[in-house]
Write a protein that holds these residues in place. Structure first.
Motif, PDB file in Angstrom:
ATOM      1  N   TYR A 168      -6.934   3.696  -6.959  1.00 45.84           N
ATOM      2  CA  TYR A 168      -6.538   4.467  -5.786  1.00 45.84           C
ATOM      3  C   TYR A 168      -5.339   3.751  -5.180  1.00 45.84           C
ATOM      4  CZ  TYR A 168      -8.945   0.824  -3.035  1.00 45.84           C
ATOM      5  OH  TYR A 168      -9.343  -0.360  -2.491  1.00 45.84           O
ATOM      6  N   GLU A 169      -4.588   4.458  -4.371  1.00 43.91           N
ATOM      7  CA  GLU A 169      -3.420   3.848  -3.746  1.00 43.91           C
ATOM      8  C   GLU A 169      -3.257   4.371  -2.335  1.00 43.91           C
ATOM      9  OE1 GLU A 169      -0.098   6.955  -5.583  1.00 43.91           O
ATOM     10  OE2 GLU A 169      -0.172   4.887  -6.287  1.00 43.91           O
ATOM     11  N   PHE A 170      -2.585   3.575  -1.520  1.00 48.83           N
ATOM     12  CA  PHE A 170      -2.345   3.963  -0.135  1.00 48.83           C
ATOM     13  C   PHE A 170      -1.071   4.786  -0.031  1.00 48.83           C
ATOM     14  CE2 PHE A 170      -4.616  -0.191   0.625  1.00 48.83           C
ATOM     15  CZ  PHE A 170      -5.804   0.398   1.031  1.00 48.83           C
ATOM     16  N   ASP A 171      -1.147   5.851   0.730  1.00 46.33           N
ATOM     17  CA  ASP A 171       0.088   6.567   1.038  1.00 46.33           C
ATOM     18  C   ASP A 171       0.801   5.828   2.160  1.00 46.33           C
ATOM     19  OD1 ASP A 171      -1.137   7.227   3.470  1.00 46.33           O
ATOM     20  OD2 ASP A 171      -1.728   9.225   2.781  1.00 46.33           O
ATOM     21  N   ILE A 172       1.935   6.334   2.562  1.00 46.79           N
ATOM     22  CA  ILE A 172       2.752   5.589   3.524  1.00 46.79           C
ATOM     23  C   ILE A 172       2.050   5.456   4.880  1.00 46.79           C
ATOM     24  CG2 ILE A 172       4.032   7.581   4.431  1.00 46.79           C
ATOM     25  CD1 ILE A 172       6.554   5.676   4.236  1.00 46.79           C
ATOM     26  N   ASN A 173       1.106   6.321   5.174  1.00 43.73           N
ATOM     27  CA  ASN A 173       0.383   6.222   6.445  1.00 43.73           C
ATOM     28  C   ASN A 173      -0.619   5.078   6.441  1.00 43.73           C
ATOM     29  OD1 ASN A 173       1.661   8.519   7.634  1.00 43.73           O
ATOM     30  ND2 ASN A 173       0.342   9.849   6.389  1.00 43.73           N
ATOM     31  N   ASP A 174      -1.304   4.886   5.319  1.00 45.76           N
ATOM     32  CA  ASP A 174      -2.324   3.847   5.232  1.00 45.76           C
ATOM     33  C   ASP A 174      -1.763   2.504   4.753  1.00 45.76           C
ATOM     34  OD1 ASP A 174      -4.311   5.603   6.040  1.00 45.76           O
ATOM     35  OD2 ASP A 174      -4.696   6.275   3.992  1.00 45.76           O
ATOM     36  N   PHE A 175      -0.635   2.540   4.075  1.00 49.32           N
ATOM     37  CA  PHE A 175      -0.068   1.334   3.469  1.00 49.32           C
ATOM     38  C   PHE A 175       0.074   0.204   4.488  1.00 49.32           C
ATOM     39  CE2 PHE A 175       3.285  -1.485   2.123  1.00 49.32           C
ATOM     40  CZ  PHE A 175       3.219  -1.523   0.745  1.00 49.32           C
ATOM     41  N   PHE A 176       0.534   0.509   5.688  1.00 43.30           N
ATOM     42  CA  PHE A 176       0.878  -0.514   6.660  1.00 43.30           C
ATOM     43  C   PHE A 176      -0.262  -0.841   7.624  1.00 43.30           C
ATOM     44  CE2 PHE A 176       4.832   1.612   5.421  1.00 43.30           C
ATOM     45  CZ  PHE A 176       5.545   0.520   4.949  1.00 43.30           C
ATOM     46  N   ARG A 177      -1.402  -0.192   7.468  1.00 43.71           N
ATOM     47  CA  ARG A 177      -2.517  -0.441   8.395  1.00 43.71           C
ATOM     48  C   ARG A 177      -3.848  -0.513   7.654  1.00 43.71           C
ATOM     49  NH1 ARG A 177      -2.259   4.315  12.585  1.00 43.71           N
ATOM     50  NH2 ARG A 177      -4.065   3.146  13.340  1.00 43.71           N
ATOM     51  N   SER A 178      -3.829  -0.969   6.417  1.00 37.06           N
ATOM     52  CA  SER A 178      -5.063  -1.036   5.622  1.00 37.06           C
ATOM     53  C   SER A 178      -6.022  -2.115   6.112  1.00 37.06           C
ATOM     54  CB  SER A 178      -4.728  -1.292   4.144  1.00 37.06           C
ATOM     55  OG  SER A 178      -4.027  -2.514   3.990  1.00 37.06           O
ATOM     56  N   ASP A 179      -5.559  -2.992   7.010  1.00 35.78           N
ATOM     57  CA  ASP A 179      -6.422  -4.022   7.579  1.00 35.78           C
ATOM     58  C   ASP A 179      -6.907  -3.663   8.977  1.00 35.78           C
ATOM     59  OD1 ASP A 179      -3.964  -4.189   8.797  1.00 35.78           O
ATOM     60  OD2 ASP A 179      -3.755  -6.355   8.609  1.00 35.78           O
ATOM     61  N   GLY A 180      -6.668  -2.430   9.392  1.00 36.70           N
ATOM     62  CA  GLY A 180      -7.123  -1.994  10.717  1.00 36.70           C
ATOM     63  C   GLY A 180      -6.153  -2.305  11.831  1.00 36.70           C
ATOM     64  N   ALA A 181      -4.910  -2.624  11.507  1.00 33.14           N
ATOM     65  CA  ALA A 181      -3.921  -2.934  12.540  1.00 33.14           C
ATOM     66  C   ALA A 181      -3.628  -1.709  13.398  1.00 33.14           C
ATOM     67  CB  ALA A 181      -2.639  -3.443  11.895  1.00 33.14           C
ATOM     68  N   SER A 182      -3.117  -1.964  14.584  1.00 33.68           N
ATOM     69  CA  SER A 182      -2.785  -0.884  15.514  1.00 33.68           C
ATOM     70  C   SER A 182      -1.559  -0.133  15.036  1.00 33.68           C
ATOM     71  CB  SER A 182      -2.517  -1.458  16.904  1.00 33.68           C
ATOM     72  OG  SER A 182      -1.341  -2.277  16.874  1.00 33.68           O
ATOM     73  N   SER A 183      -1.301   1.004  15.661  1.00 32.44           N
ATOM     74  CA  SER A 183      -0.117   1.795  15.310  1.00 32.44           C
ATOM     75  C   SER A 183       1.163   1.020  15.574  1.00 32.44           C
ATOM     76  CB  SER A 183      -0.112   3.101  16.109  1.00 32.44           C
ATOM     77  OG  SER A 183      -1.222   3.897  15.774  1.00 32.44           O
ATOM     78  N   ALA A 184       1.157   0.215  16.650  1.00 30.95           N
ATOM     79  CA  ALA A 184       2.353  -0.562  16.982  1.00 30.95           C
ATOM     80  C   ALA A 184       2.645  -1.598  15.905  1.00 30.95           C
ATOM     81  CB  ALA A 184       2.164  -1.241  18.337  1.00 30.95           C
ATOM     82  N   VAL A 185       1.612  -2.277  15.433  1.00 29.75           N
ATOM     83  CA  VAL A 185       1.797  -3.274  14.376  1.00 29.75           C
ATOM     84  C   VAL A 185       2.201  -2.593  13.079  1.00 29.75           C
ATOM     85  CG1 VAL A 185       0.621  -4.999  12.949  1.00 29.75           C
ATOM     86  CG2 VAL A 185       0.228  -4.944  15.411  1.00 29.75           C
ATOM     87  N   ALA A 186       1.597  -1.444  12.762  1.00 29.53           N
ATOM     88  CA  ALA A 186       1.949  -0.708  11.547  1.00 29.53           C
ATOM     89  C   ALA A 186       3.420  -0.294  11.578  1.00 29.53           C
ATOM     90  CB  ALA A 186       1.053   0.517  11.397  1.00 29.53           C
TER      91      ALA A 186
END
Length: 553
Positions: free
Chosen positions: A56-74
């Protein structure tokens, strides 16, 4: 009525069978207990787990927040990612284009490109941070790519480059001139081979030598000879150790068929010593001294860097004591002790790992650097172990040949290498070697700690690995920041940095500045965000949850 003698015979047979089964069960239990508890020590289980893991792979929405980071950090990460991607596009354009073109027909490139990072992130990384695989020149401790970028070489040419690229270019050039009169005549030997054999016997303190085309082939032959002369079937390798890509020494992931004559046991374990003392089917024990840096761990690669649990525990005194115990047990049990020095040979000391650790093996394999930069494998061993036939049974042979064994150009390059190695003035490169590289690692770690960067290095002399002090799913991103600072890495990323011994203090100071700058940029871009709930255990649980979810679809 049954005869009492028959009843007694049956009862006695039952006792004997029960006793034999008990002994067999006890031996099997001892063997199981001697395996390392990780998947590295359980080859069949690792293969089973590999088959169960879905893609499976992350799309661009999940790629930057796969560790549960906030939207600002993503968003911070996404901005940093594409800023870095623009650097790659501008700086490495020609090399990336050629790599993409070549990869359509070179399967090696397809594999290394796909496995630079954990597979969930691979597609987006390949599209935007594709690393070029081409360089056009080298000089000193640097390499230059097709776009003219000059980078410090931390690849070590997979371990070949001990003394610097210029050293090997000189060996090859002089070898070509010396071998030119004979050319690629194969079968007969170039006369220089006699000097090479004499010096290898002196270095290894063993009696005979055979040459092969690669380190993998050298290890294959050493194991074949051990089995031939002991009449036993099994080899022992240690969890995580690499001895080439042939089947018997790669029984887990990566080998389509599991071997039946290999025991993968725990390194530095009393239970392993018990197995060696009690079993009667063990022909040889394979030791890769590089495992001293990460006992019972696989060769580290960023493709497996899913959290921050990668570590190393190099203890020279403890590993030396382990090798001495192995030597004692193997001597007592008539087991052939093989040092696989294909990677570390001549890097730790002029006499290799045998000299460095003060332990003598029955057979030693060399490769990598030995032929002055050209491909080679060599086996050195005791006379009685190297013989490939029996006087009393002339048809019973241990066959081994190769068209390119003892190639004239390889032999003359080897002579150039060994001649320099024998020069007392040249050998001063080994003076204070450990102290020098340990001090450099310590200096870098002190700077990283002072700047509160969650990165550290550990080392076995000039062989380094990077590990991480705070839980993260994104540690693999550091390799791309390092490349942006023009530090050349191999495809395993930060899993292994290999320095040539010609790095000066000034060279290393520049390496350190670039390494720290890369880590600072990565931190500024938010990749090392964390909160109290982000632990290595929590990360692994999240990955397991993702896999279960994908399999159930």
């Amino acid at each position: 009525m049954d005869s009492p003698f028959l009843i007694l015979a049956v009862a006695a047979a039952a006792v004997v069978i029960t006793a034999a089964l008990f002994l067999k069960l006890r031996a099997r239990l001892a063997l199981s207990r001697a395996k390392h508890r990780s998947l590295t020590g359980h080859s069949k289980m690792s293969r089973l787990v590999a088959r169960l893991i879905p893609f499976y792979e992350f799309d661009i929405n999940d790629f930057f927040r796969s560790d549960g980071a906030s939207s600002a950090v993503a968003t911070q990460r996404q901005d940093g990612f594409f800023r870095l991607a623009q650097i790659y596009q501008d700086r490495f354009k020609r090399s990336r284009q050629m790599t993409l073109q070549a990869a359509t027909q070179i399967s090696d490139l397809q594999f290394t490109d796909a496995y630079r990072v954990p597979f969930q992130y691979s597609r987006l990384v390949r599209e935007h941070l594709g690393a070029g695989a081409f360089v056009q020149s080298s000089s000193g401790v640097t390499v230059t790519d097709l776009d003219g970028n000059v980078a410090y070489d931390l690849t070590g040419s997979y371990g070949v480059n001990i003394f610097g690229n210029d050293f090997y270019k000189q060996c090859i050039a002089r070898a070509e001139a010396r071998a030119q009169a004979l050319g690629p005549v194969l079968g007969p030997y170039h006369p220089v081979i006699t000097d090479n054999v004499a010096r290898l016997c002196q270095i290894s303190q063993l009696d005979e030598v055979s040459f092969h085309m690669s380190g993998t082939e050298a290890v294959m032959q050493a194991v074949r000879l051990a089995r031939y002369h002991t009449g036993r079937s099994h080899l022992v390798r240690f969890a995580g150790a690499y001895h080439g890509w042939w089947g018997d020494v790669q029984p887990g992931i990566g080998n389509p068929i599991s071997p039946h004559e290999t025991y993968t046991l725990a390194d530095m374990s009393e239970r392993t010593l018990h197995v060696l003392r009690t079993r009667h089917d063990i022909a040889c024990v394979l030791v890769n001294p590089l495992q001293a840096l990460h006992p019972n761990g696989n060769a580290p690669a960023d493709s497996a860097l899913v959290d921050s649990s990668r570590s190393s525990h190099y203890d020279r005194a403890a590993y030396t004591e382990w090798l001495k115990q192995l030597r004692e047990v193997c001597t007592t049990r008539n087991i052939v002790l093989i040092f696989d020095e294909v990677f570390v040979g001549f890097r730790l000391a002029a006499g290799g790992a045998q000299e460095y650790f003060g332990v003598r093996a029955d057979m030693v394999t060399y490769g990598k650097s030995l032929a002055g930069g050209l491909p080679v494998g060599a086996v050195c061993g005791r006379k009685e172990l190297m013989r490939r036939y029996r006087d009393d049974h002339p048809v019973d042979v241990c066959f081994a040949r190769g068209t390119f064994n003892s190639h004239p150009y390889v032999m003359t390059a080897m002579d150039e290498f060994l001649t320099r190695l024998a020069d007392p003035a040249f050998r001063t490169v080994y003076d204070g070697l450990d102290e020098r590289w340990n001090a450099r690692a310590r200096q870098l770690n002190e700077r990283l700690a002072a700047l509160e960067l969650p990165v550290r290095v550990s080392n076995l002399s000039s062989i380094w690995m990077v590990h991480y002090t705070e839980p993260s799913r994104y540690n693999w991103m550091l390799q791309y920041y390092l490349r942006a600072e023009q530090l050349a890495l191999s495809w395993v990323g930060t899993g292994r940095l290999i320095f040539s011994l010609n790095y000066t203090d000034a060279d290393f100071a520049e390496i350190m500045n670039r390494f720290v700058a890369a880590a600072q940029h990565m931190k500024q871009d938010g990749w090392w965000w964390r909160d109290a709930g982000l632990t290595n255990k929590a990360i692994r649980r999240q990955i397991l949850k993702e896999m279960v979810t994908r399999r159930s679809r």
